[in-house]
Design a protein around this motif. Structure first.
Motif, short mmCIF file in Angstrom:
data_model
loop_
_atom_site.label_atom_id
_atom_site.label_comp_id
_atom_site.label_asym_id
_atom_site.label_seq_id
_atom_site.Cartn_x
_atom_site.Cartn_y
_atom_site.Cartn_z
N GLY A 35 -1.33 13.38 -7.44
CA GLY A 35 -1.88 12.07 -7.25
C GLY A 35 -2.61 11.73 -8.55
N LEU A 63 -6.34 9.85 -3.65
CA LEU A 63 -5.14 9.46 -3.76
C LEU A 63 -4.60 10.50 -4.90
CD1 LEU A 63 -5.98 5.41 -5.49
CD2 LEU A 63 -5.36 6.40 -3.20
N ALA A 92 1.17 -1.43 0.00
CA ALA A 92 0.10 0.14 0.08
C ALA A 92 0.78 1.00 -0.17
CB ALA A 92 -1.08 -0.07 1.36
N THR A 133 1.52 6.52 -6.85
CA THR A 133 0.20 7.99 -7.49
C THR A 133 0.81 8.97 -7.29
OG1 THR A 133 -0.68 7.86 -5.20
CG2 THR A 133 -1.15 5.88 -6.62
N GLN A 134 1.88 10.04 -5.80
CA GLN A 134 1.88 10.69 -6.01
C GLN A 134 2.89 11.30 -6.46
OE1 GLN A 134 -0.65 12.79 -3.05
NE2 GLN A 134 -0.86 10.48 -4.00
N TYR A 188 0.81 3.62 -3.11
CA TYR A 188 0.79 5.79 -2.94
C TYR A 188 1.79 5.89 -3.51
CZ TYR A 188 -1.00 9.28 -0.69
OH TYR A 188 -1.18 10.96 0.03
N GLN A 189 3.09 5.97 -2.16
CA GLN A 189 3.82 6.86 -3.09
C GLN A 189 3.88 6.96 -4.53
OE1 GLN A 189 4.66 7.97 -0.46
NE2 GLN A 189 7.11 8.08 -1.61
#
Length: 416
Positions: free
Chosen positions: A359, A369, A333, A340-341, A337-338
């Motif tokens: 994101g 996100l 996860a 998406t950023q 997430y990293q």
């Protein structure tokens, strides 16, 4: 009701064993399965001696109670014969055998049982195990410490608490009488079948209208298809009002009892030293089950403690596995997430202005996100109709520099 028995018996060495240590018998009114133990030199001898002695009880009885007593006497006599054989042949020390037997007398069945061979009754669409395994794991199941499913794969599933052999001059034998009726189908089998083929598969095979011989062959095939790590012996009895086929005319003996006994000449009556705490089959393939017979409470205590240690190790393993799984999910996860950023897009902010978002344009439930990275003074409604539509639908950018370039182009469009 006159006896009308449709029955069959068969025995197979299986796919692992080098010899057949099982014996079976289907007679006029007597039906027996014995599973011998004691290695290559003794298991076949033990089951054969037992069945050859017990089949002498295949005669007529005035009542099921009388037959029950005869069965018990026959098993005790077989036990004495085994002890005498070991006395004369010390090299057979440690041999023994399970026995599951029944005699039909009219509308009743007299049963006798010791060990882990099994007696089943299929009646009105339901399969019931009517015998109780005399095993260490069965004690654990009875006490609620493990489930039936766990018992099937327990490493000590073949530790026997009671057998016929040169261990006890008066072994404890389960005997009882049950009613039977037309349509009942009885199954006696060694653990080469019951330990491999699941109950629902047994029930499905017994539920067919096939003749006993066909059903026995089907059950044997299922065991062989599953690897058959042990000898397999099956005896099936159908209770019928008439004799439409497969009626027992001549008794059938299968397995090691069907061949002449083969062992050395009697030696001087000197007993070999007996193991003080347990009996172990010395010649058994390591891939198959091994039978023991404990003879002291210390050994049982040791087994119980070993089982407790195994349960603790199993709990620790599950906990460690769960922690590893949770950490893996958290790591995945976090990495996701990293990623998406590292993405950017241009869209409309809640204030109606053109903004650069960091994101991706997706949400995970309540978790967004993306977020506004940079809001510009450009008002969305001031844009030309086409550009306004693009901004509302969002415009992807390869990176932050590309996003700012898109914003400049939109600003220029407003000025024009």
């Amino acid at each position: 009701m006159a006896n009308s028995n449709r029955a069959a018996a068969l025995s197979h060495v299986g796919k692992i064993r080098s010899n057949n240590q099982d014996s079976g018998y289907a007679g006029h009114g007597l039906f027996v399965v014995a599973d011998g133990m004691g290695g290559h030199a003794g298991g076949d001898v033990a089951s054969a001696i037992a069945v050859n002695r017990i089949r002498e009880a295949d005669t007529e009885y005035a009542s099921a109670t009388e037959a029950e007593f005869a069965l018990q006497s026959a098993l005790i006599a077989a036990n004495s014969l085994l002890a005498e054989t070991v006395f004369e042949h010390p090299e057979l020390t440690g041999m023994g055998t399970t026995v599951s037997a029944m005699i039909r007398v009219g509308d009743q069945i007299a049963l006798a049982h010791i060990g882990d061979s099994r007696i089943y009754l299929y009646r009105d669409g339901e399969l019931k195990q009517v015998s109780t395994d005399h095993t260490f794991v069965q004690r654990l199941v009875d006490s609620g410490r493990i489930t039936e499913e766990e018992a099937m794969v327990h490493p000590r599933r073949s530790v026997l608490m009671r057998v016929l052999g040169d261990v006890d001059a008066s072994p404890e034998i389960d005997t009882w009488v049950l009613d039977t009726k037309p349509g009942d189908r009885w199954l006696i089998c060694s653990d080469g079948l019951s330990g491999v083929v699941k109950n629902d598969e047994l029930q499905a095979a017994l539920a067919t209208r096939d003749a006993p011989k066909q059903v026995a062959e089907k059950l044997l095939k299922q065991s062989l298809d599953a690897g058959a790590p042990d000898n397999v012996t099956v005896v099936i009895l159908d209770i019928a009002d008439v004799t439409p086929g497969d009626v027992v005319k001549d008794p059938v003996t299968v397995g090691s009892a069907a061949a002449p006994l083969q062992f050395g000449e009697p030696k001087p009556a000197t007993r070999a030293s007996r193991l003080p705490t347990l009996r172990l089959h010395p010649v058994r393939p390591s891939s198959g089950p091994t039978h023991f017979e404990p003879q002291s409470e210390d050994y049982l205590d040791e087994l119980i403690e070993e089982d407790a240690r195994r349960a603790r190790r199993r709990r620790v393993t599950w906990m460690v596995g769960l922690v590893v799984l949770v950490l893996a999910i958290v790591a995945a996860a976090f990495i996701g997430y990293q990623w998406t950023q590292s993405r950017y897009f241009v869209g409309a902010s809640s204030a109606g202005k053109v903004a650069i978002f960091q994101g991706v344009q997706q949400d995970l439930g309540p978790i967004s996100l993306s977020h506004v990275y940079e809001e510009t003074p450009v008002v969305v409604n001031d844009l030309p109709a086409y550009d306004k539509q693009l901004v509302k639908q969002t415009i992807n950018a390869d990176d932050l520099t590309a996003a700012r370039s898109i914003v400049e182009q939109l600003s220029d469009a407003v000025k024009q």
